[in-house]
Design an enzyme around this catalytic site. Structure first.
Site, mmCIF file in Angstrom:
data_model
loop_
_atom_site.group_PDB
_atom_site.id
_atom_site.type_symbol
_atom_site.label_atom_id
_atom_site.label_comp_id
_atom_site.label_asym_id
_atom_site.label_seq_id
_atom_site.Cartn_x
_atom_site.Cartn_y
_atom_site.Cartn_z
ATOM 1 N N PHE B 177 0.717 -1.239 0.059
ATOM 2 C CA PHE B 177 -0.123 0.049 -0.105
ATOM 3 C C PHE B 177 0.757 1.380 0.005
ATOM 4 O O PHE B 177 1.852 1.405 0.688
ATOM 5 C CB PHE B 177 -1.049 0.080 1.306
ATOM 6 C CG PHE B 177 -1.726 -1.110 1.453
ATOM 7 C CD1 PHE B 177 -1.540 -2.207 2.202
ATOM 8 C CD2 PHE B 177 -3.031 -1.007 1.075
ATOM 9 C CE1 PHE B 177 -2.325 -2.979 2.370
ATOM 10 C CE2 PHE B 177 -4.117 -2.024 1.437
ATOM 11 C CZ PHE B 177 -3.638 -3.202 2.128
ATOM 12 N N ASP B 178 0.568 2.225 -0.729
ATOM 13 C CA ASP B 178 0.717 3.410 -0.548
ATOM 14 C C ASP B 178 0.257 4.009 0.928
ATOM 15 O O ASP B 178 -0.741 3.684 1.369
ATOM 16 C CB ASP B 178 0.558 4.487 -1.818
ATOM 17 C CG ASP B 178 0.580 5.878 -1.588
ATOM 18 O OD1 ASP B 178 0.228 6.770 -2.147
ATOM 19 O OD2 ASP B 178 1.875 6.154 -0.804
ATOM 20 N N GLY B 179 0.950 5.402 1.234
ATOM 21 C CA GLY B 179 0.412 5.785 2.506
ATOM 22 C C GLY B 179 -0.881 6.695 2.317
ATOM 23 O O GLY B 179 -2.229 6.595 2.502
ATOM 24 N N PHE B 294 -1.109 -0.685 -4.202
ATOM 25 C CA PHE B 294 -2.327 0.531 -4.444
ATOM 26 C C PHE B 294 -1.726 1.697 -4.295
ATOM 27 O O PHE B 294 -0.850 1.985 -3.103
ATOM 28 C CB PHE B 294 -3.193 0.215 -3.332
ATOM 29 C CG PHE B 294 -4.177 -1.007 -3.273
ATOM 30 C CD1 PHE B 294 -3.720 -2.030 -2.448
ATOM 31 C CD2 PHE B 294 -5.192 -1.392 -4.138
ATOM 32 C CE1 PHE B 294 -4.447 -3.191 -2.579
ATOM 33 C CE2 PHE B 294 -6.010 -2.410 -4.367
ATOM 34 C CZ PHE B 294 -5.645 -3.324 -3.187
#
Lengths: 261, 337
Positions: B177-179, B294
């Site tokens: 995941f991106d943050g 993502f």
């Protein structure tokens, strides 16, 4: 004694080719409510009547001499209703309903009149009536208060497939045959429209059975000439939510489950 | 090739207990050829082609390995918790009319995928269905549908097909995941867009102890975490079949702390946090080899895809409204209508 009266306000349909749909008095009208002029108020079947009419209009747009149209009969199923024949005729004409004929019968002989009028689909708000008709080989479906909020621009037919065999459903050859015949005719009507913007939409909902059971159903229907538009295989999930999204005008299950095996 | 022996996997999980992952047909399978026929020759030819090739299975699409990994996790969960219904449940979503969908069912059987739920909408939007049946994640190639789903509070992302796909694990599900604007809200991203990376780092350090608001994929990380705990409870912490990654432009030295503190406050764990301080994500993702990644910025999605990672765009937040700093345009993929 059954009496059949034509509605002179409505152009009569071709007997051989029309798809005859009988709707009970209690579904067409809200029997409890009469307005001042002794005219019955409309009941839960109104959107259905409107949408059947819409399909007919679209059929005639495609082919002005189309004979395979829906032919709607209003049928009484109780002696008390049978005796209200003139009010019923008046109310029908007052509301401009596209009812071709009236069938004034009682609880004892309405089944017979379904047969006599070559009814292919019987719609009622009464579960017992539906059961009796199905047992005598006339595909039936129940209307209820949800029917009142169905769309009137597209006839939505949902075939509900369940793994549970309904013990009270008749599985005689005649019932199966009449269910197939009805579906075949609906399929023919569907074929007259394109993929999109069709006034008739077929959907299968498979509740408990898996994808293979849904698959067989799609193939059986295809062999009857029915092209299914939408299919939902729920894998055991409850069907309430999808049905409230689909808003079917009626559900076919008894007649349909008889297609299997 | 419709019939196949009955599943020996036992009763199906009830949807309210399972984790529902909805995937569209065009990301689960490779339907490029058919899509071309539709675009160039129209609906009728497309349908004719599909029906003629009904028994010919499609080859796998970008979501295929992700779905296989979900099934691998299910197998391991069933081993440890035979009575539990907390499993992944994959639903196939397609815009196609039902009789075209037969080819999809044949393909599912051919590849021995354990998908028993599907939704063939005949051209209507699937969003109502997704909401009604508690969908935890929706993956599609159609950005319009993904946007609609996000608007209804459903975690969703547009999946792209990498030119080449790096090999991924068949036994351990890896999700990256991106943050900002994915797990977290886009509040800090707004600062970055307005004032640049350095200002963003400064701001985040100053607000280190104030938790970020949640983003659209927080819920999905949460369900992954729940399943991970079930493995830990059976002693499988070191070789857990689920592994999660945070791959962020934040820097370990400054802005990273706020991200980690927020996750801790939410009670969420992430296995590996990679703070790139603005460096490209492609290379690190190629090393990690997640089944899915993502990100809210197309620049990163494309960078990842170029290096073989199955990357998905989450069209959420400020990044969608402000032009990309690197000048790359979003890929628009039209849907079958």
């Amino acid at each position: 004694m059954v009496s059949t009266v034509q509605n002179s306000d409505v152009k009569q349909k071709n007997e051989d080719q029309a798809v005859v749909v009988a709707v009970t008095f209690a579904a067409v009208f809200d029997a409890e409510a009469e307005d001042d002029r002794d005219v019955y108020r409309l009941g839960v079947a109104l959107p259905l009547l409107q949408v059947l009419q819409r399909v007919n209009e679209r059929l005639l747009e495609e082919n002005p001499v189309e004979h395979q149209l829906f032919d709607i009969i209003l049928i009484t199923t109780e002696t008390r209703q049978q005796q209200q024949s003139s009010s019923i005729i008046t109310s029908t004409r007052h509301h401009g309903l596209e009812v071709g004929r009236f069938c004034f019968s009682s609880e004892d002989d309405f089944i017979e009149s379904l047969a006599q009028n070559n009814v292919q689909l019987f719609l009622t708000t009464d579960g017992n009536e539906a059961l009796r008709a199905t047992q005598q080989g006339v595909p039936s479906a129940l209307l209820d208060k949800n029917s009142a909020s169905c769309p009137s621009d597209q006839l939505r037919v949902v075939l509900c497939q369940d793994a549970t065999i309904q013990p009270d459903a008749d599985s005689s050859g005649a019932s199966k045959k009449s269910a197939q015949s009805f579906l075949t005719r609906l399929g023919q009507i569907r074929q007259k429209f394109g993929m999109f913007n069709s006034p008739l939409c077929f959907t299968i909902v498979t509740s408990c059975g898996g994808k293979d059971s849904c698959c067989s159903a799609l193939k059986s229907l295809r062999s009857l000439g029915v092209s299914v538009d939408e299919a939902y295989c729920l894998g055991g999930a409850p069907r309430g939510p999808i049905l409230s999204i689909l808003r079917p005008h009626f559900l076919l299950s008894d007649g349909f489950s008889q297609l299997e095996g | 090739t419709v019939g196949r022996p009955g599943s020996t996997l036992g009763p199906r999980p009830k949807p309210e207990n399972s984790i529902t992952i909805a995937v569209s047909s065009r990301v689960l399978f490779n339907m490029e050829k058919e899509q071309q026929i539709f675009e160039q020759q129209g609906m009728e030819e497309y349908i004719k082609y599909q029906v003629e090739h009904e028994t010919e299975p499609f080859s796998p699409g970008p979501a295929f390995s992700f779905v296989k990994a979900l099934e691998a996790v299910n197998t391991q969960l069933r081993d440890l918790y035979p009575e539990s219904e907390e499993l992944f449940d994959v639903v196939l979503i397609t815009n196609n009319h039902a009789y075209v969908g037969l080819r999809l069912i044949n393909t599912i059987n051919h590849h021995q995928l354990f998908i028993e739920r599907f939704c063939m909408t005949g051209g209507n939007s699937p969003i109502g269905y997704l909401k009604a049946y508690n969908t935890n994640l929706y993956l599609s190639s159609d950005p319009v549908k993904v946007h609609e789903a996000l608007g209804e509070g459903i975690a969703a992302a547009t999946m792209f097909t990498p030119d080449k796909m790096t090999e991924v694990s068949e036994t351990q599900l890896r999700v990256a995941f991106d943050g900002d604007a994915v797990l977290f809200s886009d509040e800090s991203e707004q600062i970055y867009k307005a004032h640049g990376l350095d200002k963003f780092f400064e701001h985040e350090k100053a607000h280190e102890n104030k938790p970020l608001d949640h983003g659209p994929l927080k819920g999905f990380l949460e369900v992954l975490g729940k399943l991970q705990k079930k493995f830990y409870a059976k002693g499988q912490r070191m070789d857990c079949p689920i592994r999660t990654y945070l791959v962020t432009a934040r820097s370990a030295a400054s802005s990273g702390a706020r991200a980690l503190k927020t996750l801790r406050l939410w009670g969420l764990e992430i296995d590996e946090a990679l703070f790139l301080a603005g460096a490209p994500k492609g290379p690190i993702l190629e090393k990690i080899r997640p089944h899915i990644f993502f990100d809210d910025q197309m620049f990163h999605v494309e960078g990842a895809a170029e290096m073989g990672t199955v990357a998905c765009h989450v069209p959420y937040g400020i990044a969608q409204r402000v032009p990309e700093k690197k000048g790359l345009k979003d890929k628009e993929v039209s849907s079958i209508k």
